[in-house]
Design an enzyme around this catalytic site. Structure first.
Site, short mmCIF file in Angstrom:
data_model
loop_
_atom_site.label_atom_id
_atom_site.label_comp_id
_atom_site.label_asym_id
_atom_site.label_seq_id
_atom_site.Cartn_x
_atom_site.Cartn_y
_atom_site.Cartn_z
N MET A 133 0.81 -1.22 0.00
CA MET A 133 0.00 0.00 0.00
C MET A 133 0.85 1.28 0.00
SD MET A 133 -3.00 -1.15 2.69
CE MET A 133 -3.98 0.34 2.41
N HIS A 134 0.20 2.39 -0.25
CA HIS A 134 0.71 3.75 -0.02
C HIS A 134 1.76 4.23 -1.02
CE1 HIS A 134 -1.28 3.07 3.75
NE2 HIS A 134 -0.34 2.25 4.20
N ASP A 166 -2.62 -4.81 0.33
CA ASP A 166 -2.14 -6.13 0.77
C ASP A 166 -2.80 -6.59 2.06
OD1 ASP A 166 -0.81 -4.23 2.32
OD2 ASP A 166 1.20 -4.95 1.82
#
Length: 491
Positions: free
Chosen positions: A78-79, A237
């Protein structure tokens, strides 16, 4: 029918081939490097993820009837900030989830814009790993690159784009950007303005199980698949792993002992932790979840074994860590190797060993690493209890559970039973389940998870050991507050 699950991780992409009964028929892993241009920075070229799929999927389906593959789903780290120009070429390497360069931007968002306003707009406050602070950093430090941005995407969405030609993102992954109005599941116009981003620069939003498109003809030919294969939006995830562990519906918990570490609590209702220590995100099942995330979990074990002891035989490294030593260690470890997110939100925090004496041995140090990570999980667990969330048991997944002592330590530090699963493939398996729902095999995610996820073993806490770890945790939680003023001075 066959389904492909993509687990786009930090160090590798893992690919699964699963049949309609949920049985794993084959798996392939493709590694790629992680780059640290400066201390605390973490980057990766997005092209490496796509190359892993291009080479890995043909290998995955070799020997199987590729015409039976009907759906693809992805769960991804992520991110990460992926920026594309007007020709859909990457502008720079992706700035990853564990990158700590945005301390200044994070502080600006939390203090100048204000945590209360951020929480109102996005249900969360700013953390250094989130995407919005990275956008502000790029605007300030790489203005020429910032001006070239035509699309802002997340890692697994880049792979989905390469498969389908569609700029897409799901709600669970978008929740970690600090740009999404999580409650109402739309881009926050005010947050986009704060980051000087236009809505047309953002991908289209989907539920995780929704089909975003089919693979492009040229890509199908390269992969050896039919053109009609459907691609679902997938999930971040942790949300994908939660699907793969059956953490759906209301009040279920999963602990992921992966590179990073998470406590994931599913909920059918939207809710926010008043302290914002836990993230309030959309879930891949179409509902919501609370999540605490620590930046270094199983990666601490990899670091101590691979980089310090220079061994890849983790099992042998822990051969002398027997159960009679549990709860009696005099060495303590803070697992803040990349700074920390939940619950302290401190990019300056660093890993430390405390309590080392002349009689300290290698096993004491290794034990301290496992226990330190477990204590950091308990920090998040305690926050959940403080806001009235009752966690009476949890599933546990992630590469860390391969170290057999770790789930035992975790169960006793938390004082709850931990359920081990028959299929422990985390995000990749969850992504396959999402693809099954998208292709109509199941009516919804909750039905699919209940049908496919199976518990095979439970690690029960021992009351006497729980008491020992309660006492040890009371000492552990005093260490970070004592060292917090020191960390900025030693960077």
């Amino acid at each position: 029918m066959l389904f492909i699950g993509i687990d786009l991780g930090t160090s590798a992409t893992k690919l699964l081939l699963v049949d309609e009964k949920g049985s794993i028929l084959n798996e392939v892993s493709k590694d790629y490097p992680l780059f640290f241009p400066h201390p605390g920075w973490s980057e990766q070229p997005a092209e490496g993820w796509w190359d892993a799929c291009l080479t890995g999927i043909p290998e995955l389906i070799k020997g199987f009837d590729a015409s039976q593959v009907v759906g693809i789903g992805a769960g991804g780290q992520m991110h990460g900030l992926v920026t594309l120009d007007k020709e859909d070429k990457t502008i720079r390497p992706a700035i990853l989830w564990n990158d700590g360069r945005t301390a200044e931007e994070t502080d600006y968002l939390n203090t100048v814009i204000g945590k209360e306003k951020l929480s109102k707009l996005t249900a969360n406050i700013a953390f250094a790993g989130f995407t919005a602070p990275k956008i502000l950093w790029m605007k300030k430090n790489e203005p020429e690159n910032f001006e070239r941005i035509a699309k802002i995407m997340l890692p697994k969405d880049y792979v989905n784009y390469m498969l389908t030609g569609v700029h897409c993102c799901d709600y669970s992954d978008a929740s970690g950007m600090l740009l999404l109005d999580v409650e109402h599941k739309c881009w926050s116009k005010e947050m986009l303005e704060i980051c000087d981003v236009k809505e047309e620069q953002m991908p289209k939003l989907f539920e995780s199980y929704e089909v975003v498109g089919t693979i492009k003809p040229d890509v199908a030919a390269k992969l050896g698949l039919n053109e009609g294969v459907k691609v679902v939006a997938g999930a971040g995830d942790n949300a994908a792993a939660a699907i793969g562990t059956g953490t759906v519906g209301d009040g279920h918990c999963n602990i992921s002992l992966g590179t990073s570490g998470t406590i994931f609590i599913s909920s059918k209702k939207f809710g926010v932790d008043p302290l914002n220590s836990l993230h309030a995100f959309a879930h891949a099942d179409g509902a919501y979840h609370l999540m605490g995330c620590m930046l270094s979990a199983a990666s601490c074990n990899k670091w101590i074994c691979s980089d310090i002891l220079e061994t890849t035989d983790f099992k042998a490294a822990y051969k002398d860590l027997t159960s009679d030593k549990f709860g009696k260690n005099h060495v303590y470890f803070l697992p803040y190797l990349m700074g920390e997110r939940s619950p302290i939100n401190d990019t300056n925090a660093r890993g430390t060993f405390t309590g080392i004496t002349m009689d300290t041995n290698r096993t004491d140090i290794l034990q301290a690493v496992l226990e330190g990570v477990a204590f950091a999980f308990r920090d998040q667990y305690e926050i959940a209890k403080e806001i009235g969330v009752n966690i009476s048991r949890s599933t546990i997944c992630g590469g860390g559970i391969k170290t057999k002592q770790w789930p035992i330590i975790m169960a006793n530090v938390l004082g709850i039973p931990l359920d081990m699963l028959k299929t422990e493939q985390g995000p990749g398996y969850g992504a396959c389940i999402l693809a099954m729902v998208g292709c109509g095999l199941y009516k919804d995610v909750e039905t699919a998870a209940k049908e496919l996820v199976e518990i095979v073993e439970t690690v029960e806490p021992d009351p006497d050991l729980v008491k020992l770890y309660d006492a040890a945790y009371a000492k552990y939680k005093k260490i970070y507050p004592a060292l917090k003023p020191v960390f900025p001075e030693i960077l």
